[in-house]
Structure formats: C-alpha cells, structure tokens
Design a protein around this motif. Sequence first.
Motif, PDB file in Angstrom:
ATOM      1  N   VAL A  96       0.837  -1.199   0.000  1.00  0.00           N
ATOM      2  CA  VAL A  96       0.000   0.000   0.000  1.00  0.00           C
ATOM      3  C   VAL A  96       0.877   1.256   0.000  1.00  0.00           C
ATOM      4  CG1 VAL A  96      -1.592   1.327   1.454  1.00  0.00           C
ATOM      5  CG2 VAL A  96      -1.984  -1.126   1.076  1.00  0.00           C
ATOM      6  N   PHE A  97       1.881   1.283   0.852  1.00  0.00           N
ATOM      7  CA  PHE A  97       2.750   2.463   0.935  1.00  0.00           C
ATOM      8  C   PHE A  97       3.534   2.662  -0.352  1.00  0.00           C
ATOM      9  CE2 PHE A  97       6.701   4.663   2.012  1.00  0.00           C
ATOM     10  CZ  PHE A  97       6.186   5.805   2.606  1.00  0.00           C
ATOM     11  N   GLU A  98       4.022   1.583  -0.955  1.00  0.00           N
ATOM     12  CA  GLU A  98       4.788   1.711  -2.193  1.00  0.00           C
ATOM     13  C   GLU A  98       3.928   2.262  -3.321  1.00  0.00           C
ATOM     14  OE1 GLU A  98       8.053  -1.881  -1.473  1.00  0.00           O
ATOM     15  OE2 GLU A  98       6.098  -2.312  -2.378  1.00  0.00           O
ATOM     16  N   ASN A  99       2.648   1.892  -3.361  1.00  0.00           N
ATOM     17  CA  ASN A  99       1.745   2.456  -4.362  1.00  0.00           C
ATOM     18  C   ASN A  99       1.616   3.968  -4.199  1.00  0.00           C
ATOM     19  OD1 ASN A  99      -0.215   0.632  -6.261  1.00  0.00           O
ATOM     20  ND2 ASN A  99       0.580  -0.583  -4.566  1.00  0.00           N
ATOM     21  N   ALA A 100       1.365   4.412  -2.967  1.00  0.00           N
ATOM     22  CA  ALA A 100       1.224   5.849  -2.718  1.00  0.00           C
ATOM     23  C   ALA A 100       2.524   6.587  -2.977  1.00  0.00           C
ATOM     24  CB  ALA A 100       0.742   6.088  -1.294  1.00  0.00           C
ATOM     25  N   LEU A 101       3.636   5.939  -2.672  1.00  0.00           N
ATOM     26  CA  LEU A 101       4.943   6.563  -2.884  1.00  0.00           C
ATOM     27  C   LEU A 101       5.207   6.798  -4.365  1.00  0.00           C
ATOM     28  CD1 LEU A 101       7.573   7.559  -1.588  1.00  0.00           C
ATOM     29  CD2 LEU A 101       8.443   5.204  -1.750  1.00  0.00           C
ATOM     30  N   MET A 102       4.699   5.910  -5.218  1.00  0.00           N
ATOM     31  CA  MET A 102       4.853   6.134  -6.649  1.00  0.00           C
ATOM     32  C   MET A 102       4.157   7.418  -7.073  1.00  0.00           C
ATOM     33  SD  MET A 102       4.579   2.345  -8.350  1.00  0.00           S
ATOM     34  CE  MET A 102       5.069   2.971  -9.935  1.00  0.00           C
ATOM     35  N   GLY A 103       2.987   7.696  -6.462  1.00  0.00           N
ATOM     36  CA  GLY A 103       2.292   8.939  -6.766  1.00  0.00           C
ATOM     37  C   GLY A 103       3.065  10.153  -6.315  1.00  0.00           C
ATOM     38  N   SER A 104       3.542  10.141  -5.075  1.00  0.00           N
ATOM     39  CA  SER A 104       4.248  11.309  -4.544  1.00  0.00           C
ATOM     40  C   SER A 104       5.583  11.529  -5.243  1.00  0.00           C
ATOM     41  CB  SER A 104       4.458  11.169  -3.035  1.00  0.00           C
ATOM     42  OG  SER A 104       5.248  10.037  -2.727  1.00  0.00           O
ATOM     43  N   SER A 105       6.196  10.468  -5.735  1.00  0.00           N
ATOM     44  CA  SER A 105       7.486  10.596  -6.432  1.00  0.00           C
ATOM     45  C   SER A 105       7.306  11.087  -7.865  1.00  0.00           C
ATOM     46  CB  SER A 105       8.216   9.247  -6.443  1.00  0.00           C
ATOM     47  OG  SER A 105       8.469   8.794  -5.135  1.00  0.00           O
ATOM     48  N   PHE A 106       6.116  10.819  -8.427  1.00  0.00           N
ATOM     49  CA  PHE A 106       5.875  11.105  -9.836  1.00  0.00           C
ATOM     50  C   PHE A 106       5.202  12.455 -10.056  1.00  0.00           C
ATOM     51  CE2 PHE A 106       3.023  10.836 -13.554  1.00  0.00           C
ATOM     52  CZ  PHE A 106       3.914  10.459 -14.544  1.00  0.00           C
ATOM     53  N   GLY A 107       4.583  13.011  -9.004  1.00  0.00           N
ATOM     54  CA  GLY A 107       3.634  14.093  -9.168  1.00  0.00           C
ATOM     55  C   GLY A 107       4.197  15.443  -9.535  1.00  0.00           C
ATOM     56  N   ALA A 108       3.324  16.434  -9.406  1.00  0.00           N
ATOM     57  CA  ALA A 108       3.627  17.774  -9.902  1.00  0.00           C
ATOM     58  C   ALA A 108       4.745  18.451  -9.120  1.00  0.00           C
ATOM     59  CB  ALA A 108       2.364  18.638  -9.840  1.00  0.00           C
ATOM     60  N   SER A 110       8.191  18.674  -7.410  1.00  0.00           N
ATOM     61  CA  SER A 110       9.499  18.027  -7.333  1.00  0.00           C
ATOM     62  C   SER A 110       9.965  18.080  -5.881  1.00  0.00           C
ATOM     63  CB  SER A 110      10.501  18.761  -8.232  1.00  0.00           C
ATOM     64  OG  SER A 110      11.779  18.197  -8.119  1.00  0.00           O
ATOM     65  N   GLN A 111      10.209  16.916  -5.280  1.00  0.00           N
ATOM     66  CA  GLN A 111      10.548  16.889  -3.867  1.00  0.00           C
ATOM     67  C   GLN A 111      11.545  15.777  -3.583  1.00  0.00           C
ATOM     68  OE1 GLN A 111       6.917  16.109  -1.662  1.00  0.00           O
ATOM     69  NE2 GLN A 111       6.107  14.857  -3.301  1.00  0.00           N
ATOM     70  N   PRO A 112      12.378  15.933  -2.571  1.00  0.00           N
ATOM     71  CA  PRO A 112      13.349  14.903  -2.213  1.00  0.00           C
ATOM     72  C   PRO A 112      12.654  13.662  -1.663  1.00  0.00           C
ATOM     73  CG  PRO A 112      13.361  16.677  -0.600  1.00  0.00           C
ATOM     74  CD  PRO A 112      12.493  17.135  -1.732  1.00  0.00           C
ATOM     75  N   ALA A 113      13.426  12.570  -1.543  1.00  0.00           N
ATOM     76  CA  ALA A 113      12.856  11.282  -1.158  1.00  0.00           C
ATOM     77  C   ALA A 113      12.125  11.347   0.174  1.00  0.00           C
ATOM     78  CB  ALA A 113      13.960  10.232  -1.112  1.00  0.00           C
ATOM     79  N   ALA A 114      12.682  12.026   1.160  1.00  0.00           N
ATOM     80  CA  ALA A 114      12.054  12.093   2.474  1.00  0.00           C
ATOM     81  C   ALA A 114      10.702  12.790   2.408  1.00  0.00           C
ATOM     82  CB  ALA A 114      12.969  12.809   3.462  1.00  0.00           C
ATOM     83  N   ALA A 115      10.629  13.873   1.628  1.00  0.00           N
ATOM     84  CA  ALA A 115       9.369  14.592   1.475  1.00  0.00           C
ATOM     85  C   ALA A 115       8.344  13.754   0.725  1.00  0.00           C
ATOM     86  CB  ALA A 115       9.607  15.916   0.754  1.00  0.00           C
ATOM     87  N   ALA A 116       8.791  12.987  -0.272  1.00  0.00           N
ATOM     88  CA  ALA A 116       7.887  12.108  -1.019  1.00  0.00           C
ATOM     89  C   ALA A 116       7.295  11.034  -0.101  1.00  0.00           C
ATOM     90  CB  ALA A 116       8.621  11.463  -2.185  1.00  0.00           C
ATOM     91  N   ARG A 117       8.109  10.483   0.787  1.00  0.00           N
ATOM     92  CA  ARG A 117       7.631   9.473   1.731  1.00  0.00           C
ATOM     93  C   ARG A 117       6.629  10.092   2.712  1.00  0.00           C
ATOM     94  NH1 ARG A 117      10.429   4.730   1.748  1.00  0.00           N
ATOM     95  NH2 ARG A 117       9.782   4.287   3.888  1.00  0.00           N
ATOM     96  N   GLU A 118       6.901  11.296   3.142  1.00  0.00           N
ATOM     97  CA  GLU A 118       5.980  11.975   4.052  1.00  0.00           C
ATOM     98  C   GLU A 118       4.641  12.251   3.372  1.00  0.00           C
ATOM     99  OE1 GLU A 118       5.695  16.166   6.576  1.00  0.00           O
ATOM    100  OE2 GLU A 118       7.645  15.446   5.860  1.00  0.00           O
ATOM    101  N   ALA A 119       4.687  12.682   2.108  1.00  0.00           N
ATOM    102  CA  ALA A 119       3.461  12.965   1.361  1.00  0.00           C
ATOM    103  C   ALA A 119       2.649  11.694   1.147  1.00  0.00           C
ATOM    104  CB  ALA A 119       3.803  13.605   0.015  1.00  0.00           C
ATOM    105  N   ALA A 120       3.321  10.572   0.863  1.00  0.00           N
ATOM    106  CA  ALA A 120       2.629   9.298   0.674  1.00  0.00           C
ATOM    107  C   ALA A 120       1.950   8.858   1.967  1.00  0.00           C
ATOM    108  CB  ALA A 120       3.612   8.236   0.198  1.00  0.00           C
ATOM    109  N   ALA A 121       2.656   8.946   3.071  1.00  0.00           N
ATOM    110  CA  ALA A 121       2.093   8.542   4.362  1.00  0.00           C
ATOM    111  C   ALA A 121       0.901   9.417   4.735  1.00  0.00           C
ATOM    112  CB  ALA A 121       3.173   8.603   5.441  1.00  0.00           C
ATOM    113  N   GLU A 122       1.020  10.730   4.519  1.00  0.00           N
ATOM    114  CA  GLU A 122      -0.075  11.650   4.866  1.00  0.00           C
ATOM    115  C   GLU A 122      -1.309  11.367   4.033  1.00  0.00           C
ATOM    116  OE1 GLU A 122      -2.784  14.864   4.810  1.00  0.00           O
ATOM    117  OE2 GLU A 122      -1.543  14.337   3.069  1.00  0.00           O
ATOM    118  N   ALA A 123      -1.123  11.094   2.734  1.00  0.00           N
ATOM    119  CA  ALA A 123      -2.260  10.810   1.855  1.00  0.00           C
ATOM    120  C   ALA A 123      -2.967   9.523   2.271  1.00  0.00           C
ATOM    121  CB  ALA A 123      -1.789  10.719   0.407  1.00  0.00           C
TER     122      ALA A 123
END
Length: 245
Positions: A96-108, A110-123
Amino acid sequence: MALLELDGVSKAFGSLKAVDGVSFKVEAGEIFGIAGPNGSGKSTLFNVITGIPFGPDRGTVRFDGTEIQGWRGHRIARLGLARTFQRETSFDGLTVFENALMGSSFGAASQPAAAAREAAAEALEFVGLGAENFGRPAGELSVFQRKCLMLATAIAMKPRMLLLDEPASSLTKPEIDSSIELIRRTAARGITILLIEHVLTFLMSLSQHLLVLNQGTVLALGEPRAVISDARVVEAYLGTRRAAA
C-alpha cells in the motif's frame, strides 16, 4: 479564468464519434459532475483530457490557461492534473505504501525522497489507510480500500485538479456515504474535482455544476436540480415511454 476549459473537443474511433464537440469550463475550487447513460462518452472524455491513453482528434483543452491537447499523459500529470479510473487500479504486487509513494514521487511537486515518503504517508492516513496498512500487499485490499488507495496515490501527487471516474461503482450504501464524505474532504484541501458517476444522487450531493452527455454530445449543462429536471435528460436515462409517464 477557469482552471479547466474544453472547446469543441472531439474523439472518434472510425465512424463512431465517442466525444463530439464538447465544450465546458470548470472553475478552481468547485466539484463539477458529469453524468450520462452507458456509452455516452464519459470515460473517453477523461481520456482525452488527461492524455491517457490518447488525446482528442480536434478541439482545445486548456489547463490554467495552457493548451495541453496533444501532450503526453505524464507531462499533463506533472502540470497538476491527476485522475483515477473506473476499475480499482493498483500495483498489486507492491505494498500500500509503495503504491502511494509512486504517486508522490511522480507528481507535480518536485521533492526529495524524504518529502515524497511523508506525502505518501499523509495521503494514506487521509483516506483511512493508516500505518497498519502500509506494509500490506495492495492486492489484499477490499474494493473500497482499493478505491481509497487510488485516491491516496493521486492526492500524494499534490494535484491542483483531480478527475474521479465512477468512484461509487461496486460499493455498498455505507461505503458510498463514506466516499461522498471523502470527496468533500478532498475538495476542502483546495483540490478542484471533476467527477463522473452513474448514480445521480451521488452527483447531486456533491456537484455545483452538472453536465450530462448523451452519444458523445452535451445534452444539458447547469445547476444540478435544473439539469436533472430537463425532459431530455429524463428521456436519456429512462427512455421515451417512462419519461412520458
């Protein structure tokens, strides 16, 4: 200025005009509903807006004033326009987390890995898939949970506009009620929503404006109660005899 504007958009498959000269505007911050009988061109319309898997044959699609018809899907997504699909689409072999992480890593954004992981978890937390679900394979989720995961993956992209294709399909009444509330909360985050649904009560409870398609063309457009009272809309959904009755 409208956030999304379509002008004379058409898409044909051979002699079949799936979308035929469709024009409308969606203002920033609103929930805009699209209805229509099966085969009326609703999902094809989403396809040509997002470039997934194809764009329009002719007509103009503007997102925040920029013409995007003919753009590839990933470029449109990174401009801030995301979508979900009719079927519960996920990478079942990933968590589940890896799916959301693909969205945060791909999206509008541009953010570093830590921020992408935080965005995925929050969503994921936002849609109700808390930390206890992060490590679960996506393929183990229920239909409703998979729809929530699709939404979380899209939200993690930090879109300005989100296109939802029949989010209530295959859901129970309590799940539909939960979906309505989740869409309201999503809009409250400042995300503009364009929503396809067969269930008119679902659209009525959410939409500020409602567009009805029939055989690829705009049948009615306006305030939801006025639209569903239109005799042409009643006939399209119920047929001539039942509409007359």
